[in-house]
Scaffold this active site. Sequence first.
Site, PDB file in Angstrom:
ATOM      1  CE  LYS A  72      26.228  15.798 -17.840  1.00  0.00           C
ATOM      2  NZ  LYS A  72      25.802  17.104 -17.480  1.00  0.00           N
ATOM      3  CG  ASN A  93      25.898  17.041 -22.825  1.00  0.00           C
ATOM      4  OD1 ASN A  93      26.592  17.408 -23.754  1.00  0.00           O
ATOM      5  ND2 ASN A  93      24.741  17.924 -22.316  1.00  0.00           N
ATOM      6  N   GLY A 131      29.576  28.601  -7.261  1.00  0.00           N
ATOM      7  CA  GLY A 131      29.834  27.229  -7.548  1.00  0.00           C
ATOM      8  C   GLY A 131      31.017  27.021  -8.565  1.00  0.00           C
ATOM      9  N   GLY A 134      31.360  20.958 -12.082  1.00  0.00           N
ATOM     10  CA  GLY A 134      31.126  20.562 -13.497  1.00  0.00           C
ATOM     11  C   GLY A 134      30.082  21.489 -14.397  1.00  0.00           C
ATOM     12  CB  THR A 156      36.465  24.481  -2.160  1.00  0.00           C
ATOM     13  OG1 THR A 156      35.567  23.524  -1.469  1.00  0.00           O
ATOM     14  CG2 THR A 156      37.944  23.818  -1.995  1.00  0.00           C
ATOM     15  CB  THR A 190      25.954  25.351  -5.549  1.00  0.00           C
ATOM     16  OG1 THR A 190      24.656  25.739  -4.865  1.00  0.00           O
ATOM     17  CG2 THR A 190      26.921  26.640  -5.666  1.00  0.00           C
ATOM     18  CE1 TYR A 219      17.941  19.515 -13.919  1.00  0.00           C
ATOM     19  CE2 TYR A 219      15.641  18.662 -13.627  1.00  0.00           C
ATOM     20  CZ  TYR A 219      16.978  18.340 -13.801  1.00  0.00           C
ATOM     21  OH  TYR A 219      17.485  17.130 -14.246  1.00  0.00           O
ATOM     22  N   GLY A 240      16.015  26.791 -13.871  1.00  0.00           N
ATOM     23  CA  GLY A 240      16.876  25.817 -14.167  1.00  0.00           C
ATOM     24  C   GLY A 240      16.053  25.131 -15.229  1.00  0.00           C
TER      25      GLY A 240
HETATM   26  P1  NAP Z   1      29.438  19.444  -8.463  1.00  0.00           P
HETATM   27  O1  NAP Z   1      30.513  19.296  -9.586  1.00  0.00           O
HETATM   28  O2  NAP Z   1      29.331  18.585  -7.594  1.00  0.00           O
HETATM   29  O3  NAP Z   1      29.520  21.005  -7.835  1.00  0.00           O
HETATM   30  C1  NAP Z   1      28.976  21.655  -7.001  1.00  0.00           C
HETATM   31  C2  NAP Z   1      29.419  22.857  -6.619  1.00  0.00           C
HETATM   32  O4  NAP Z   1      28.520  23.318  -5.573  1.00  0.00           O
HETATM   33  C3  NAP Z   1      30.860  22.980  -5.998  1.00  0.00           C
HETATM   34  O5  NAP Z   1      31.619  24.148  -6.325  1.00  0.00           O
HETATM   35  C4  NAP Z   1      30.416  22.832  -4.445  1.00  0.00           C
HETATM   36  O6  NAP Z   1      31.595  23.720  -3.718  1.00  0.00           O
HETATM   37  C5  NAP Z   1      29.187  23.770  -4.727  1.00  0.00           C
HETATM   38  N1  NAP Z   1      28.432  23.416  -3.202  1.00  0.00           N
HETATM   39  C6  NAP Z   1      27.846  22.307  -2.882  1.00  0.00           C
HETATM   40  N2  NAP Z   1      27.099  22.294  -1.753  1.00  0.00           N
HETATM   41  C7  NAP Z   1      27.233  23.605  -1.350  1.00  0.00           C
HETATM   42  C8  NAP Z   1      26.852  24.362  -0.228  1.00  0.00           C
HETATM   43  N3  NAP Z   1      26.036  23.764   0.727  1.00  0.00           N
HETATM   44  N4  NAP Z   1      27.173  25.923  -0.036  1.00  0.00           N
HETATM   45  C9  NAP Z   1      27.807  26.246  -1.043  1.00  0.00           C
HETATM   46  N5  NAP Z   1      28.566  25.570  -2.075  1.00  0.00           N
HETATM   47  C10 NAP Z   1      27.982  24.300  -2.513  1.00  0.00           C
HETATM   48  O7  NAP Z   1      27.928  19.395  -9.141  1.00  0.00           O
HETATM   49  P2  NAP Z   1      27.520  20.021 -10.553  1.00  0.00           P
HETATM   50  O8  NAP Z   1      27.546  18.850 -11.345  1.00  0.00           O
HETATM   51  O9  NAP Z   1      28.415  21.101 -10.965  1.00  0.00           O
HETATM   52  O10 NAP Z   1      25.808  20.433 -10.428  1.00  0.00           O
HETATM   53  C11 NAP Z   1      25.634  21.354  -9.815  1.00  0.00           C
HETATM   54  C12 NAP Z   1      23.950  21.561  -9.790  1.00  0.00           C
HETATM   55  O11 NAP Z   1      23.678  22.023 -11.110  1.00  0.00           O
HETATM   56  C13 NAP Z   1      23.247  20.256  -9.425  1.00  0.00           C
HETATM   57  O12 NAP Z   1      21.944  20.766  -8.648  1.00  0.00           O
HETATM   58  C14 NAP Z   1      22.639  19.703 -10.740  1.00  0.00           C
HETATM   59  O13 NAP Z   1      21.474  19.092 -10.662  1.00  0.00           O
HETATM   60  C15 NAP Z   1      22.566  21.258 -11.460  1.00  0.00           C
HETATM   61  N6  NAP Z   1      22.412  20.991 -13.028  1.00  0.00           N
HETATM   62  C16 NAP Z   1      21.367  21.508 -13.710  1.00  0.00           C
HETATM   63  C17 NAP Z   1      21.428  21.429 -15.054  1.00  0.00           C
HETATM   64  C18 NAP Z   1      20.061  21.780 -15.757  1.00  0.00           C
HETATM   65  O14 NAP Z   1      20.097  21.260 -16.852  1.00  0.00           O
HETATM   66  N7  NAP Z   1      19.390  22.585 -15.221  1.00  0.00           N
HETATM   67  C19 NAP Z   1      22.455  20.958 -15.537  1.00  0.00           C
HETATM   68  C20 NAP Z   1      23.601  20.521 -14.895  1.00  0.00           C
HETATM   69  C21 NAP Z   1      23.719  20.549 -13.764  1.00  0.00           C
HETATM   70  P3  NAP Z   1      32.891  23.179  -3.464  1.00  0.00           P
HETATM   71  O15 NAP Z   1      33.667  23.196  -4.409  1.00  0.00           O
HETATM   72  O16 NAP Z   1      33.367  23.874  -2.143  1.00  0.00           O
HETATM   73  O17 NAP Z   1      32.615  21.703  -2.925  1.00  0.00           O
END
Ligand code: NAP
Length: 276
Positions: A72, A93, A131, A134, A156, A190, A219, A240
């Site tokens: 992405k 995307n 969170g 991305g 963080t 997150t 989701y 979600g």
């Molecule tokens: P990402 O870029 O890896 O970011 C993850 C974020 O979550 C970071 O800020 C991280 O904090 C935080 N985090 C991870 N584990 C944690 C924990 N145990 N406690 C507290 N904070 C935590 O991931 P992303 O791409 O943004 O995706 C996040 C979620 O969104 C995923 O589950 C994904 O499946 C979902 N999503 C859903 C859709 C949809 O259509 N419904 C679309 C996109 C994404 P740090 O900065 O401290 O590491």
Amino acid sequence: MVTAKTKINIIIGDPVEHSISPQLHNLAYQHHKLDKDFIYLACRVKKTQLKQAIAGAKALGINGITCTIPHKVNVIKYLDKIDKTAKQIGAVNTILNKNGKLIGYNTDWYGIEAPLKKRITLKDKTAAVLGAGGAARAVCYALAKNKIKITVFNRTLEKAKQLASDFKAEYKSINEKHLLKSYDIVINATPVGMYPNIKDSLLTPKDIAKDQIIFDIVYTPYETQLLKNAKKAEAKIIYGFEMLLYQAILQFKIYTNQTPDEDFLRTQLYKLLKIK
Ligand code: NAP
């Protein structure tokens, strides 16, 4: 029936085999009698092969390219143009081939805006985003576009600060959960609570206020522990699944220039995700 004129849309990612996008879009093409005009396929593309894949897709005249993990952000440098929204979010995307030029879009933000707008008037509302990755960027874009006052809560702090400065938001540590009850909207961006860790939740029912909106963008499972806790607290919940649905609706529009039947897509998505 596919013909020599059928336009090809693809999803690229690594892995990509689990993606339901090909089934969802092809079912919608059939439903709208567009299956002679469009077909949607999945291609596994390694991170190291992205440049060649994009050049190849361009040379082949592929109509649309959906990008999923891990492409992405990296894909941006290989495109001819990025629309303003995708630029602000910093991720693409959806890519459309317009007369041989590849234009990058982002449809994730619409997956946040559309379900929220169905539930409440967004004017003068406050939102907490959990969170700073991305997905949180697309969440912040949708909220900022609607002039919602945003606070980013992240583990963080440095990442929260960066995201907040990009969207004129405030930021706090995720440890300050006791503040969350005062926001109109709380969005979990997150992966906490995602399969297989389905018992995890950043918030307990005590951290959630009655009538507050709790939107969990995770989701899988359909109803996360966070949303279960929100129900216990008598909050209003948004699944979600809704984000997934509405980002797909906007993507369908970009690829075909037609508005899809929302109820049809919803039903098909329920079936594909085996939601009862
Ligand atoms: P990402 O870029 O890896 O970011 C993850 C974020 O979550 C970071 O800020 C991280 O904090 C935080 N985090 C991870 N584990 C944690 C924990 N145990 N406690 C507290 N904070 C935590 O991931 P992303 O791409 O943004 O995706 C996040 C979620 O969104 C995923 O589950 C994904 O499946 C979902 N999503 C859903 C859709 C949809 O259509 N419904 C679309 C996109 C994404 P740090 O900065 O401290 O590491």
